[in-house]
Motif scaffolding. Structure first.
Motif, short mmCIF file in Angstrom:
data_model
loop_
_atom_site.label_atom_id
_atom_site.label_comp_id
_atom_site.label_asym_id
_atom_site.label_seq_id
_atom_site.Cartn_x
_atom_site.Cartn_y
_atom_site.Cartn_z
N LEU A 109 31.89 22.85 -9.66
CA LEU A 109 31.02 23.38 -8.62
C LEU A 109 30.32 22.18 -8.00
O LEU A 109 29.94 21.27 -8.74
N SER A 110 30.18 22.15 -6.69
CA SER A 110 29.57 20.99 -6.05
C SER A 110 28.87 21.40 -4.77
O SER A 110 29.41 22.18 -4.00
N ARG A 111 27.67 20.86 -4.54
CA ARG A 111 26.97 21.18 -3.29
C ARG A 111 27.13 20.06 -2.27
O ARG A 111 27.28 20.31 -1.09
N GLU A 112 27.08 18.81 -2.76
CA GLU A 112 27.13 17.67 -1.84
C GLU A 112 28.43 16.88 -1.98
O GLU A 112 28.56 15.83 -1.35
N GLY A 113 29.31 17.31 -2.86
CA GLY A 113 30.63 16.67 -2.92
C GLY A 113 30.88 15.72 -4.08
O GLY A 113 32.03 15.39 -4.37
N THR A 135 30.44 16.05 -7.42
CA THR A 135 31.14 16.66 -8.58
C THR A 135 32.59 16.94 -8.22
O THR A 135 33.48 16.84 -9.08
N ALA A 146 16.44 20.80 -12.24
CA ALA A 146 16.44 20.94 -13.71
C ALA A 146 17.28 22.09 -14.25
O ALA A 146 16.98 22.65 -15.31
N GLY A 186 24.26 14.38 -12.55
CA GLY A 186 22.87 14.37 -12.11
C GLY A 186 22.36 12.97 -11.88
O GLY A 186 23.09 11.99 -12.08
N LEU A 187 21.11 12.88 -11.46
CA LEU A 187 20.54 11.56 -11.19
C LEU A 187 19.53 11.13 -12.24
O LEU A 187 19.33 9.94 -12.48
N TYR A 199 21.85 14.98 3.83
CA TYR A 199 20.68 15.86 3.67
C TYR A 199 20.05 16.18 5.02
O TYR A 199 20.11 15.37 5.94
N LYS A 242 15.04 17.59 3.02
CA LYS A 242 15.63 17.19 1.73
C LYS A 242 15.63 15.66 1.60
O LYS A 242 15.38 15.11 0.54
#
Ligand SMILES: Cc1cc2nc3c(=O)[nH]c(=O)nc-3n(C[C@H](O)[C@H](O)[C@H](O)COP(=O)(O)O)c2cc1C
Length: 189
Positions: free
Chosen positions: A9-13, A15, A62, A90-91, A134, A138
């Motif tokens: 699953l990825s929101r910004e690409g 992953t 989180a 994650g960061l 973003y 964001k």
């Protein structure tokens, strides 16, 4: 040769890129790797068709997106029967100001507890800070967080932190776990 499902699953690409890289490496090692986008893929996917599964998801605020939890819960029993690994992106894991690894492990633990997933391996992977993708708000929030963490604040470009050698090493170990010798050792353990 094993058939491996890489559900991600990825929101910004980021992953997506990581899942694709793992698929490439597994394919090079002679396995069949199928990528499945949990949020946008076809709904009829049947994980029981696969010999092994990798679940990859990014952390937002989180926690992992709801669809990752729903997928892990829905297929919990199937995933318990095959070698399964969880890749967390994650960061915080690379924070310079606090123990982001411990913080990330706590997020992983909560997810495993809620989902009932029992992966053989958990890989913590650093993601990316794609400022140019973003929206204004964001970008402002993420820049502030980065500043507080001693991270990159140049919002005119994207920053990628993924250690590709570590991702490759994970794929190698996962692939070795699929060898007939490892499988029989796991069964008799
Ligand atoms: C709004 C927002 C919240 C985030 N929250 C966290 C967090 O709580 N912990 C963390 O480690 N990373 C956090 N991140 C960083 C993302 O996990 C990272 O950018 C990752 O590469 C995103 O993966 P994706 O491109 O596959 O969506 C956050 C990112 C954004 C934009």
């Amino acid at each position: 040769m094993a058939k491996v499902l890489i559900a991600y699953l990825s929101r910004e690409g980021q992953t997506t890129k990581i899942a694709q890289r793992i698929a490439e490496r597994l394919t090079q090692r002679g396995h069949g790797a199928e990528l499945f986008d949990i949020e946008h893929g076809r709904s009829t996917l049947e994980p029981s068709r696969f010999d092994a599964v990798i679940l990859a998801a990014p952390i937002y605020a989180a926690g992992y997106p709801r669809a990752a939890l729903a997928f892990a819960k829905k297929h919990r029993d199937t995933l318990a029967r095959v070698p399964c690994s969880f890749v967390s992106v994650g960061l915080a894991v690379m924070s310079r100001t606090h123990d982001g690894k411990a913080q990330t492990r706590a997020v992983v633990e909560r997810f495993l507890k809620q989902s009932g997933l029992k992966p053989r391996r958990v890989e913590l992977v650093a993601g990316a800070l794609p400022y140019t993708r973003y929206n204004f708000f964001k970008r402002w929030v993420m820049r502030r967080i980065a500043q507080a963490e001693g991270g990159d604040v140049d919002t005119s470009r994207d920053h990628e932190y993924t250690d590709w050698a570590a991702v490759d090493a994970f794929a190698t170990v996962f692939s070795q776990d699929l060898s007939p010798e490892s499988q029989s050792a796991a069964l008799s353990a």
